[in-house]
Design a protein around this motif. Structure first.
Motif, mmCIF file in Angstrom:
data_model
loop_
_atom_site.group_PDB
_atom_site.id
_atom_site.type_symbol
_atom_site.label_atom_id
_atom_site.label_comp_id
_atom_site.label_asym_id
_atom_site.label_seq_id
_atom_site.Cartn_x
_atom_site.Cartn_y
_atom_site.Cartn_z
ATOM 1 N N LEU A 1 0.825 -1.209 0.000
ATOM 2 C CA LEU A 1 0.000 0.000 0.000
ATOM 3 C C LEU A 1 0.858 1.257 0.000
ATOM 4 O O LEU A 1 0.383 2.331 -0.361
ATOM 5 C CB LEU A 1 -0.906 -0.013 1.239
ATOM 6 C CG LEU A 1 -1.967 1.078 1.357
ATOM 7 C CD1 LEU A 1 -3.009 0.962 0.247
ATOM 8 C CD2 LEU A 1 -2.649 0.984 2.733
ATOM 9 N N ASP A 2 2.112 1.134 0.371
ATOM 10 C CA ASP A 2 2.946 2.292 0.690
ATOM 11 C C ASP A 2 3.544 3.012 -0.505
ATOM 12 O O ASP A 2 3.755 2.438 -1.575
ATOM 13 C CB ASP A 2 4.083 1.857 1.615
ATOM 14 C CG ASP A 2 3.682 1.828 3.074
ATOM 15 O OD1 ASP A 2 4.127 2.705 3.818
ATOM 16 O OD2 ASP A 2 2.907 0.932 3.466
ATOM 17 N N HIS A 3 3.872 4.258 -0.268
ATOM 18 C CA HIS A 3 4.758 5.050 -1.111
ATOM 19 C C HIS A 3 6.104 4.344 -1.120
ATOM 20 O O HIS A 3 6.513 3.745 -0.136
ATOM 21 C CB HIS A 3 4.882 6.448 -0.492
ATOM 22 C CG HIS A 3 5.618 7.461 -1.312
ATOM 23 N ND1 HIS A 3 6.994 7.400 -1.512
ATOM 24 C CD2 HIS A 3 5.200 8.597 -1.927
ATOM 25 C CE1 HIS A 3 7.369 8.439 -2.226
ATOM 26 N NE2 HIS A 3 6.308 9.177 -2.506
ATOM 27 N N ASP A 4 6.824 4.406 -2.227
ATOM 28 C CA ASP A 4 8.086 3.681 -2.328
ATOM 29 C C ASP A 4 9.115 4.163 -1.298
ATOM 30 O O ASP A 4 10.053 3.429 -0.971
ATOM 31 C CB ASP A 4 8.669 3.812 -3.735
ATOM 32 C CG ASP A 4 9.477 2.586 -4.137
ATOM 33 O OD1 ASP A 4 8.930 1.470 -4.078
ATOM 34 O OD2 ASP A 4 10.660 2.747 -4.496
ATOM 35 N N ALA A 5 8.938 5.367 -0.777
ATOM 36 C CA ALA A 5 9.863 5.884 0.230
ATOM 37 C C ALA A 5 9.782 5.111 1.539
ATOM 38 O O ALA A 5 10.708 5.202 2.361
ATOM 39 C CB ALA A 5 9.579 7.359 0.502
ATOM 40 N N ASP B 1 -0.024 -7.530 1.753
ATOM 41 C CA ASP B 1 -0.873 -7.116 0.628
ATOM 42 C C ASP B 1 -2.178 -6.513 1.123
ATOM 43 O O ASP B 1 -2.744 -6.951 2.123
ATOM 44 C CB ASP B 1 -1.192 -8.315 -0.264
ATOM 45 C CG ASP B 1 0.001 -8.741 -1.107
ATOM 46 O OD1 ASP B 1 0.861 -7.885 -1.380
ATOM 47 O OD2 ASP B 1 0.081 -9.927 -1.471
ATOM 48 N N PHE B 2 -2.659 -5.523 0.384
ATOM 49 C CA PHE B 2 -3.987 -4.983 0.654
ATOM 50 C C PHE B 2 -4.978 -5.603 -0.325
ATOM 51 O O PHE B 2 -4.588 -6.189 -1.335
ATOM 52 C CB PHE B 2 -3.995 -3.451 0.570
ATOM 53 C CG PHE B 2 -3.719 -2.889 -0.808
ATOM 54 C CD1 PHE B 2 -4.751 -2.548 -1.665
ATOM 55 C CD2 PHE B 2 -2.402 -2.681 -1.238
ATOM 56 C CE1 PHE B 2 -4.505 -2.019 -2.929
ATOM 57 C CE2 PHE B 2 -2.137 -2.151 -2.500
ATOM 58 C CZ PHE B 2 -3.187 -1.823 -3.337
ATOM 59 N N ASP B 3 -6.243 -5.467 -0.014
ATOM 60 C CA ASP B 3 -7.310 -6.009 -0.861
ATOM 61 C C ASP B 3 -7.534 -5.045 -2.023
ATOM 62 O O ASP B 3 -8.002 -3.925 -1.797
ATOM 63 C CB ASP B 3 -8.590 -6.172 -0.033
ATOM 64 C CG ASP B 3 -9.730 -6.805 -0.836
ATOM 65 O OD1 ASP B 3 -9.634 -6.873 -2.078
ATOM 66 O OD2 ASP B 3 -10.729 -7.200 -0.211
ATOM 67 N N PRO B 4 -7.222 -5.419 -3.254
ATOM 68 C CA PRO B 4 -7.389 -4.484 -4.363
ATOM 69 C C PRO B 4 -8.847 -4.117 -4.629
ATOM 70 O O PRO B 4 -9.119 -3.070 -5.221
ATOM 71 C CB PRO B 4 -6.772 -5.219 -5.554
ATOM 72 C CG PRO B 4 -6.811 -6.662 -5.184
ATOM 73 C CD PRO B 4 -6.669 -6.720 -3.695
ATOM 74 N N ALA B 5 -9.780 -4.954 -4.187
ATOM 75 C CA ALA B 5 -11.196 -4.655 -4.411
ATOM 76 C C ALA B 5 -11.689 -3.532 -3.509
ATOM 77 O O ALA B 5 -12.524 -2.717 -3.905
ATOM 78 C CB ALA B 5 -12.037 -5.909 -4.194
ATOM 79 N N HIS C 1 -0.470 -3.436 -7.842
ATOM 80 C CA HIS C 1 -1.367 -4.371 -7.160
ATOM 81 C C HIS C 1 -2.824 -4.113 -7.532
ATOM 82 O O HIS C 1 -3.653 -5.039 -7.506
ATOM 83 C CB HIS C 1 -1.179 -4.248 -5.648
ATOM 84 C CG HIS C 1 -1.765 -5.376 -4.856
ATOM 85 N ND1 HIS C 1 -1.403 -6.697 -5.045
ATOM 86 C CD2 HIS C 1 -2.708 -5.391 -3.866
ATOM 87 C CE1 HIS C 1 -2.077 -7.467 -4.210
ATOM 88 N NE2 HIS C 1 -2.879 -6.703 -3.490
ATOM 89 N N LEU C 2 -3.132 -2.879 -7.908
ATOM 90 C CA LEU C 2 -4.482 -2.541 -8.362
ATOM 91 C C LEU C 2 -4.713 -2.937 -9.818
ATOM 92 O O LEU C 2 -5.830 -2.785 -10.338
ATOM 93 C CB LEU C 2 -4.726 -1.038 -8.206
ATOM 94 C CG LEU C 2 -4.886 -0.515 -6.782
ATOM 95 C CD1 LEU C 2 -4.803 1.013 -6.762
ATOM 96 C CD2 LEU C 2 -6.209 -0.981 -6.173
ATOM 97 N N GLY C 3 -3.674 -3.432 -10.472
ATOM 98 C CA GLY C 3 -3.793 -3.810 -11.875
ATOM 99 C C GLY C 3 -3.623 -2.650 -12.829
ATOM 100 O O GLY C 3 -3.979 -2.751 -14.010
ATOM 101 N N LEU C 4 -3.028 -1.555 -12.344
ATOM 102 C CA LEU C 4 -2.888 -0.352 -13.164
ATOM 103 C C LEU C 4 -1.473 -0.186 -13.698
ATOM 104 O O LEU C 4 -1.158 0.837 -14.310
ATOM 105 C CB LEU C 4 -3.280 0.887 -12.346
ATOM 106 C CG LEU C 4 -4.685 0.863 -11.735
ATOM 107 C CD1 LEU C 4 -4.928 2.108 -10.911
ATOM 108 C CD2 LEU C 4 -5.753 0.714 -12.820
ATOM 109 N N GLY C 5 -0.627 -1.176 -13.458
ATOM 110 C CA GLY C 5 0.746 -1.076 -13.919
ATOM 111 C C GLY C 5 1.454 0.107 -13.287
ATOM 112 O O GLY C 5 1.176 0.476 -12.142
ATOM 113 N N ASP C 6 2.359 0.705 -14.037
ATOM 114 C CA ASP C 6 3.098 1.856 -13.520
ATOM 115 C C ASP C 6 2.385 3.175 -13.813
ATOM 116 O O ASP C 6 2.813 4.232 -13.346
ATOM 117 C CB ASP C 6 4.500 1.910 -14.143
ATOM 118 C CG ASP C 6 5.357 0.722 -13.734
ATOM 119 O OD1 ASP C 6 4.895 -0.099 -12.908
ATOM 120 O OD2 ASP C 6 6.492 0.617 -14.235
#
Length: 401
Positions: A113-117, A137-141, A366-371
């Motif tokens: 869920l986090d910012h890469d920092a 992992d968080f729940d993407p739904a 993880h949300l399926g949105l790629g980069d």
């Protein structure tokens, strides 16, 4: 006395340009009192801290007042407030120091869920120490990150857990107190990225259970730099590399070089500005901050719900921010349309909602949105109903174009 958003807006010069700002998660616009405090700091004698010359006294006063203000904002001790160039820099610094005690086979938990920092510094430090990285992992739904998902990863070899108090991408606010209880029961430390959280919610590091809490004042009306809060007793146990002549006192032990006095003066003014938003004038600064954040949350929740209702009327729009508890930050994607195109379209009508993954790369994937991420609509205390109407009108026009 109620929350007066128009009076607030009148104290922020940048809003006179007429832009409807939905870019608060990337940094708020600056109030006049903060600008004045920075100017005042630079307009008066200023030098290396001391107690004799006027410039020395001014510098010492600025640092002291800054630490007290941030302690009030975060519910921390002023001797546990550390200054850094950014939250990212502070996290890298502390990851290196903490990793010195890690051994091969030790474990570190990070969250997608986090910012890469609040991910990469720990992953890289773990790799150097031979430690194992475990991913929560968080729940993407729904966007929710449960305490149970973190707790399931903890063992007697867990040394540190790094989790955000609020997602800068989709706004999710995990149950930090529940996570902290599990982390401490396992004998590990909890490092909390509070950068996005501190802009929207009253912070109490003890209630959150954070051993380390990092934030960035430019997200809540202040200048660009980072702040870390921790118990002075905990800081005393850590030995960073430092110059031989520099003080070994806490918190200065972790601050390298001359501090940015003008930025610290601006941050103190930003905390006072927030406190002044309290619906009533009574109480000390900490009490007024509690009241002010309650008013801010109420105001932002009303606007968020209004925006969500309006967006639900638009076909072809997916909102990825659905956690049970969340900040007023929404990530949108569009059927067969680019979020970047939406950003550019809105900008032409002076509505600023940026597009991207905003360094929350793991969350976006993880949300399926790629980069690529999506269009981030982030509300701030100075947004009003007219801003929301302009956003809706702009997106409606974009979808018709």
């Amino acid at each position: 006395m109620t929350y007066d958003v128009e009076a607030l807006r009148a104290r922020i010069p940048a809003l006179r340009a007429g832009v409807a700002h939905f870019d608060g998660p990337g940094g708020t616009q600056t109030p006049a009192p903060v600008i004045a405090a920075i100017t005042d700091a630079l307009s008066n004698p200023l030098s290396v801290r001391g107690s004799a010359a006027p410039g020395e006294i001014n510098a010492e006063t600025i640092v002291r007042d800054f630490r007290r203000a941030m302690a009030d904002l975060l519910g921390a001790e002023d001797t546990g407030i550390v200054v850094g160039r950014s939250a990212t820099q502070l996290t890298y610094d502390f990851s290196r120091v903490l990793a010195r005690s890690w051994a091969p086979g030790d474990e570190v938990v990070v969250s997608r869920l986090d910012h890469d920092a609040n991910i990469r510094p720990w992953v890289q430090a773990a790799e150097r120490a031979g430690a194992v990285v475990r991913w929560a992992d968080f729940d993407p739904a729904t966007g929710d990150l449960s305490a149970a998902s973190v707790g399931a990863l903890l063992t007697d070899r867990t040394r540190l857990v790094a989790v955000t108090a609020a997602s800068n991408l989709i706004g999710t606010r995990p149950d930090m107190a529940a996570i902290a209880e599990l982390v401490h029961r396992a004998g590990a430390l909890l490092y909390v990225d509070g950068v996005h959280f501190a802009a929207h919610a009253f912070v109490d590091v003890a209630e959150l259970g954070a051993d380390f809490y990092v934030c960035s004042p430019y997200k809540f009306f202040g200048p660009h730099h980072g702040v870390l809060a921790a118990s002075p007793r905990l800081l005393e146990t850590l030995r960073p590399d430092k110059l031989a002549p520099s003080t070994d006192a806490v918190p200065e032990r972790f601050e390298f070089g001359t501090l940015p006095y003008e930025a610290l003066a601006g941050t103190r003014a930003a905390v006072d500005f927030l406190a002044d938003l309290a619906p009533g004038p009574t109480g000390d600064r900490r009490a007024r901050l509690r009241s002010a954040y309650a008013a801010i949350e109420e105001h932002e929740t009303v606007l968020r719900e209004s925006a969500e209702h309006a967006l639900s009327q638009l076909d072809g729009v997916t909102r990825h921010s659905r956690a049970a508890l969340r900040t007023p930050t929404m990530l949108l994607t569009f059927d067969n349309r680019s979020a970047l195109d939406a950003h550019h379209f809105l900008a032409r009508s002076q509505v600023h909602a940026p597009a991207g993954s905003f360094y929350a790369l793991e969350a976006s994937r993880h949300l399926g949105l790629g980069d690529a991420g999506g269009l981030r609509v982030g509300l701030s205390p100075y947004n009003n109903a007219d801003d929301v109407e302009r956003l809706f009108a702009g997106l409606s026009a974009f979808l018709r174009a």
